[in-house]
Design a protein around this motif. Structure first.
Motif, PDB file in Angstrom:
ATOM      1  N   UNK A 277       1.586  -6.707  -3.617  1.00 39.02           N
ATOM      2  CA  UNK A 277       1.250  -6.168  -2.490  1.00 39.02           C
ATOM      3  C   UNK A 277      -0.350  -5.362  -2.908  1.00 39.02           C
ATOM      4  N   UNK A 278      -0.550  -4.717  -4.013  1.00 32.02           N
ATOM      5  CA  UNK A 278      -1.757  -4.124  -4.548  1.00 32.02           C
ATOM      6  C   UNK A 278      -2.912  -5.266  -4.135  1.00 32.02           C
ATOM      7  N   UNK A 279      -2.796  -6.404  -5.033  1.00 32.60           N
ATOM      8  CA  UNK A 279      -3.698  -7.445  -4.987  1.00 32.60           C
ATOM      9  C   UNK A 279      -3.906  -8.035  -3.624  1.00 32.60           C
ATOM     10  N   UNK A 280      -2.834  -8.126  -2.895  1.00 30.73           N
ATOM     11  CA  UNK A 280      -3.196  -8.581  -1.311  1.00 30.73           C
ATOM     12  C   UNK A 280      -4.059  -7.453  -0.674  1.00 30.73           C
ATOM     13  N   UNK A 281      -3.802  -6.219  -0.930  1.00 31.70           N
ATOM     14  CA  UNK A 281      -4.670  -5.128  -0.342  1.00 31.70           C
ATOM     15  C   UNK A 281      -6.031  -5.191  -1.030  1.00 31.70           C
ATOM     16  N   UNK A 282      -6.274  -5.320  -2.061  1.00 32.10           N
ATOM     17  CA  UNK A 282      -7.525  -5.485  -2.700  1.00 32.10           C
ATOM     18  C   UNK A 282      -8.374  -6.646  -2.210  1.00 32.10           C
ATOM     19  N   UNK A 283      -7.502  -7.837  -1.505  1.00 31.87           N
ATOM     20  CA  UNK A 283      -8.223  -8.985  -1.004  1.00 31.87           C
ATOM     21  C   UNK A 283      -8.553  -8.514   0.442  1.00 31.87           C
ATOM     22  N   UNK A 284      -7.674  -7.982   1.251  1.00 28.69           N
ATOM     23  CA  UNK A 284      -8.042  -7.512   2.663  1.00 28.69           C
ATOM     24  C   UNK A 284      -9.125  -6.630   2.612  1.00 28.69           C
ATOM     25  N   UNK A 285      -9.106  -5.651   1.733  1.00 30.92           N
ATOM     26  CA  UNK A 285     -10.055  -4.552   1.841  1.00 30.92           C
ATOM     27  C   UNK A 285     -11.584  -4.911   1.045  1.00 30.92           C
TER      28      UNK A 285
END
Lengths: 461, 302
Positions: free
Chosen positions: B192-200
């Motif tokens: 989740x953390x990595x996906x959020x880093x990507x999205x943001x």
């Protein structure tokens, strides 16, 4: 060595890596990947929170181990560590319960004391699993886990049938507002996968569920130990035509109906930057607890009753066309209204009515009885008011599932009381709105949370 | 009526922002722990979403062991400067100079000793809440912790007697001298953390991405990075490998993993298919015993 760093100081560094990052992001989002959330182009079927509960020794930990193991959510090194711990305890097979018993006191005693949270995903859906303790003395930890779950799996040992903790946990799961309750009749391998045993338990549970007013239950026969009907169907339960446990978790509809409910927005903070450019900015920050909101919608502020309309919805400087239940945003209104933390912004059409008295169900979680706690504070949304228990009307007898008269309230009791409040709150009935109808009681002397409360009868427009 | 099913990241974001705002609403003097690591980078973005266009209602705090990678410290300072928020740094060197910490050897891992400096900092500034980026999926003792987790006047966690925590009605009430730890991303996984880093599109210290590094291959597969603090052990030799860090902490107890992942997208793919848990391969401090994290948490560690 305190540093007060001003934004100007390092601005020269900012440009290059930022741009790189933006490029990475574009490449990532552009490369036929949905900007979604499971990554790798997998469609996102949302997040399901569930709790596993039931009596001690009904096989919860084994079931969780089985779910995680068969859905390949236990990684290799965790499995190695598990094997090592199991051997250390002189066990021949890997003890999957060691996965969730994370505290040394739990491993020493071989019991679950507090809720453990596990995270996994299968196919398209993400899961947060709360493994609740089965012992009665740790009921408040089970209630903690249940309060944020959408679904409960109540385990029953096929040999033992319905036990007091089965009734307690089912009742609490229902009270805490869980919309889906799955009754998993476990250890079917120990009753020769006999359909009659399953049917008897189904009838027993059905009878008490209807007494409690639980509308719908799912029943699944399974063997967590042998792996039947958990992720794989197995071959020994052919008479059962329904979904496996995992199929049920995958397909159950997530609760987006909360978006159809009346709009409720407890104000957490008022944002007033008071900088030159934002001299008149006044944003109300909070989370949409239920319903949805668009610019132009009429709102009522409770308990003051002031009215206005939403002018703009923001998140991090971006304007949103709409906000729905679950989103945290900032609301700007058309009029200057006196609003602060503790107030509730609600849909003008379906606004709750402020009240200073309530009838409520309490799940008493404090170790000391009501008669020996300090002064009580009630917290509803972001609002706190002092409260006094007026009358203790009854206690729910978990054997008979009927209200019985009671003098005092002790730990784990479920009681109906009337409450007098020092100031007004604007609640909903908990059967109508899970968030608008729930509150907690805090003991002012110890600052402990001593009760979970559910509003039975507010005045409602 | 049509429903908008929130993605799981939108749900997690909504929950985390709500938690941050509750800390601000209920506590009088909170602080946010910012190390420059990926989880605290995510926390900062969530804080921007929670409080902008206003200022953060708390300073950022870093407990610096003095054994951090230079690029992470540079990143920490730059990020705080970009945000225009106050950063307080307290170092273990100061605690050692004052005699609050006594090392048994100069090369001993300083990781565990952070609790002393952290609790001293809480007393110095009279913080009543510390916001941290700990996640429940990191470790089995953390899996048991509340979102708002109570610490007594000695900074101790009592895992057998945690406050009930119901719905999202958090209770941050304390007596003077006690404090709260608040974990807005409790329910996030590494993925989740990595996906959020990507999205943001969040920027991270470069050591999170694959790079060539001199390492010693230890039996069992762990990689020991060769640094001034962690020289090549006698009788061993070093090799150059393409590696990245999955967690970033004190040099003496954080090991890199073999990786070719040079972009966030690569890391997401790698994380989704890995066979090794996040701390398993990389945190030498967690492997001492089954209860090492629990023990450190009881002492006041994050």
């Amino acid at each position: 060595m305190e540093k007060q760093i001003t934004p100007q100081r390092h601005q020269g560094h900012e440009g290059a890596p930022r741009k790189e990052q933006e490029k990475d992001k574009e490449a990532f989002l552009g490369a036929s990947l949905v900007p979604s959330s499971l990554g790798g182009g997998i469609p996102d079927n949302g997040l399901l929170r569930f709790i596993t509960c039931g009596s001690v020794d009904d096989g919860k930990s084994t079931l969780i181990g089985r779910l995680l193991y068969d859905s390949k959510a236990i990684l290799a090194d965790a499995m190695d560590a598990l094997a090592k711990s199991s051997r250390k305890r002189g066990l021949e097979e890997v003890d999957l319960s060691l996965l969730t018993d994370g505290l040394s006191a739990e491993r020493e005693q071989g019991i679950t004391i507090d809720v453990a949270y596990r995270y996994f995903s299968t196919g398209t859906r993400k899961y947060i699993l709360a493994d609740a303790p089965g012992h009665e003395q740790y009921t408040r930890n089970m209630v903690t886990g249940a309060s944020t779950a959408d679904l409960a799996i109540v385990l029953i040992d096929a040999r033992k049938g319905v036990l007091p903790q089965t009734r307690r946990h089912t009742t609490l799961a229902h009270l805490m507002g869980l919309r889906h309750i799955v009754v998993a009749v476990n250890k079917m391998d120990l009753v020769d996968y006999d359909q009659a045993v399953f049917s008897t338990i189904q009838a027993q549970v059905g009878a008490f569920a209807s007494k409690l007013g639980i509308p719908q239950l799912h029943f699944i026969p399974l063997s967590a130990l042998k792996g039947d009907m958990v992720v794989d169907r197995g071959e020994r339960l052919d008479w059962y035509q329904g979904p496996t446990l995992m199929e049920l978790l995958e397909s159950i509809e997530l609760d987006s109906s909360e978006q159809d409910q009346p709009f409720r927005f407890p104000v957490q903070l008022v944002c007033r930057p008071r900088t030159e450019e934002l001299i008149d900015y006044r944003g109300y920050q909070g989370r949409v607890e239920s319903g949805r909101i668009k610019p132009g919608d009429a709102i009522t502020v409770q308990p003051s009753g002031a009215r206005s309309r939403v002018r703009r919805i923001e998140l991090y400087g971006k304007e949103l066309p709409e906000a729905v239940a679950g989103q945290s945003v900032t609301l700007l209104l058309e009029d200057e209204v006196d609003i602060s933390r503790g107030d509730l912004i609600a849909s003008a059409e379906h606004a709750p009515v402020p009240t200073r008295s309530l009838t409520a169900t309490l799940a008493w979680l404090g170790e000391k009885p009501l008669s020996s706690t300090g002064r009580l504070v009630l917290r509803h949304g972001t609002r706190e008011v002092r409260t006094k228990v007026g009358e203790i009307e009854s206690r729910l007898d978990l054997e008979a599932l009927e209200p019985v008269p009671v003098e005092d309230v002790a730990m784990n009791d479920i009681v109906t009381v009337t409450l007098k409040l020092q100031g007004p709150i604007a609640p909903d009935a908990h059967t109508v709105l899970r968030s608008g109808g729930s509150f907690i009681l805090i003991d002012e002397a110890t600052h402990n949370t001593v009760a979970a409360g559910l509003v039975l009868e507010p005045e409602y427009l | 009526m049509t429903h908008r099913v929130l993605s799981h990241l939108e749900r997690l974001e909504g929950e985390a922002i709500h938690i941050l705002r509750e800390v601000a609403g209920q506590c009088t003097n909170p602080a946010l722990l910012f190390s420059g690591g990926k989880d605290s980078v995510v926390l900062l973005r969530l804080a921007e979403k929670a409080f902008r266009p206003g200022r953060f209602p708390f300073p950022l705090v870093h407990i610096d062991t003095g054994h951090n990678y230079a690029e992470v410290i540079d990143f920490r300072d730059r990020r705080a400067a970009e945000l225009g928020e106050k950063l307080i740094v307290r170092t273990l060197d100061e605690s050692i100079a004052k005699g609050r910490i006594v090392l048994r050897s100069a090369t001993e891992s300083r990781n565990r000793h952070q609790s002393v400096t952290l609790l001293d900092t809480v007393e110095e500034f009279e913080f009543d809440a510390l916001i941290g980026g700990a996640r429940r999926d990191e470790e089995k003792a953390r899996a048991k912790e509340r979102v708002f987790s109570f610490r007594d006047e000695f900074g101790q966690w009592d895992p057998k007697n945690q406050r009930p925590e119901l719905w999202n009605l958090y209770n941050a009430r304390i007596h003077k001298g006690e404090h709260m730890r608040a974990f807005p991303i409790s329910n996030w996984t590494e993925l989740d953390v990595w996906q959020y880093i990507a999205e943001e599109g969040l920027e991270l210290p470069e050591i999170y991405f694959a790079h060539e590094r001199e390492v010693v291959e230890l039996p069992g597969g762990a990689l020991l990075p060769v640094t001034d603090l962690t020289p090549i052990p006698a009788g061993k030799s070093s090799v150059r490998r393409s590696v990245r860090f999955r967690t970033v902490g004190d040099i003496s107890c954080t090991a890199p993993v073999l990786s070719e992942a040079r972009t966030v997208e690569d890391i997401i793919k790698e994380t989704a298919t890995t066979e090794i848990t996040e701390r398993g391969a990389t945190r030498l401090d967690d492997q001492t015993s089954e209860a090492s994290m629990e023990q450190r948490k009881k002492e006041g560690y994050f």
